[in-house]
Every structure is written in C-alpha cells, then in structure tokens.
Design a protein around this motif. Structure first.
Motif, PDB file in Angstrom:
ATOM      1  N   GLN A  14       9.756  20.180  23.455  1.00 35.59           N
ATOM      2  CA  GLN A  14       8.884  20.482  22.316  1.00 35.59           C
ATOM      3  C   GLN A  14       7.548  19.754  22.458  1.00 35.59           C
ATOM      4  N   GLU A  17       5.492  21.564  25.054  1.00 36.66           N
ATOM      5  CA  GLU A  17       4.907  22.811  24.561  1.00 36.66           C
ATOM      6  C   GLU A  17       3.697  22.532  23.669  1.00 36.66           C
ATOM      7  N   HIS A  34       4.274  30.761  19.440  1.00 35.42           N
ATOM      8  CA  HIS A  34       5.030  29.679  20.092  1.00 35.42           C
ATOM      9  C   HIS A  34       6.499  30.069  20.045  1.00 35.42           C
ATOM     10  N   GLN A  35       7.220  29.800  21.094  1.00 40.26           N
ATOM     11  CA  GLN A  35       8.656  30.047  21.150  1.00 40.26           C
ATOM     12  C   GLN A  35       8.999  31.426  20.577  1.00 40.26           C
ATOM     13  N   ASP A  44       7.611  30.814  25.854  1.00 44.34           N
ATOM     14  CA  ASP A  44       7.174  29.553  25.263  1.00 44.34           C
ATOM     15  C   ASP A  44       5.880  29.703  24.478  1.00 44.34           C
ATOM     16  N   ILE A  45       4.855  30.277  25.108  1.00 44.28           N
ATOM     17  CA  ILE A  45       3.557  30.449  24.453  1.00 44.28           C
ATOM     18  C   ILE A  45       2.991  31.808  24.838  1.00 44.28           C
ATOM     19  N   VAL A  58       6.330  26.874  29.905  1.00 43.61           N
ATOM     20  CA  VAL A  58       6.025  25.444  29.938  1.00 43.61           C
ATOM     21  C   VAL A  58       7.233  24.717  30.515  1.00 43.61           C
TER      22      VAL A  58
END
Length: 120
Positions: A14, A17, A34-35, A44-45, A58
């Motif tokens: 976390q 990220e 995000h996620q 992830d992004i 990430v």
C-alpha cells in the motif's frame, strides 16, 4: 506466511502504491483509479497523460531487478485482461492509446518508472 508477515507485506504494498501515485502525479499523469478490481483481475493504478491510458503495476521489492522480475507472464496476461475489461466498461477511454508500465519501489530510494514495460 504468518499473519504478521502478510500484514507487513500488505502495508509495504500500500505504501508503495501511494509512492508510485505521487511519482506519476509529479510527472504529469492524472490518476483515474487505484486498485481497480474487476472480474478479470486487479490493476494497481490507472492513469492518463495526454491521449495515453496507462495501466501501472507497482512492485515493492529490495532491488529494481527483483521488482521487474516479480511481474510474471501470467500476471501480465491478467493485467491485460483486466485492462480490456476496464476499457470496455469506460467508453471515454476507448479511443485512447494504451500502455503497460511498472513502477518499482525500493527501500530508501526514489521509485523508478519503467514506461511501456511490455506489450500484449
């Protein structure tokens, strides 16, 4: 993996990220998600810069090489399928150019952004 070790790994992920998102913002990217979880997997992004839609994986690892190696061919396939699903469900992104990037996050170092890390 013990519960504590899993919790520490999740915390590192976390944090990684968040660091990756800030790096991308500093480079002029606009973060869309995000996620992002979908039926095909997680991204992830998701970001944009100009007319390019960027799907970012990430990896928080001790070294840059280990971070790059951690993105397996199977994982790349899952990310690609998740990206296809994302574009199919977000019409505003359908005419954009896609790219798959990796951001490697290492302890006590600035994150490194590898553009166009792979092509489907």
């Amino acid at each position: 993996m013990s519960r504590d070790a899993r919790r520490r790994a999740e915390h590192r992920g976390q944090w990684g990220e968040r660091a990756a998102a800030w790096l991308l913002r500093l480079k002029g990217y606009r973060i869309l998600a995000h996620q992002e979880r979908g039926p095909m997997g997680e991204i992830d992004i998701i970001a944009t810069r100009g007319n390019t839609l960027v799907f970012v994986e990430v990896k928080s690892r001790p070294t840059y090489g280990q971070a790059l190696e951690a993105v397996s061919p199977a994982q790349r396939g899952r990310i690609q399928r998740a990206a296809e699903h994302y574009v199919a469900t977000h019409p505003a992104t359908q005419n954009m150019t896609w790219r798959f990037d990796i951001v490697a996050v290492m302890p006590r170092k600035w994150p490194r952004h590898l553009l166009d890390a792979w092509r489907p």
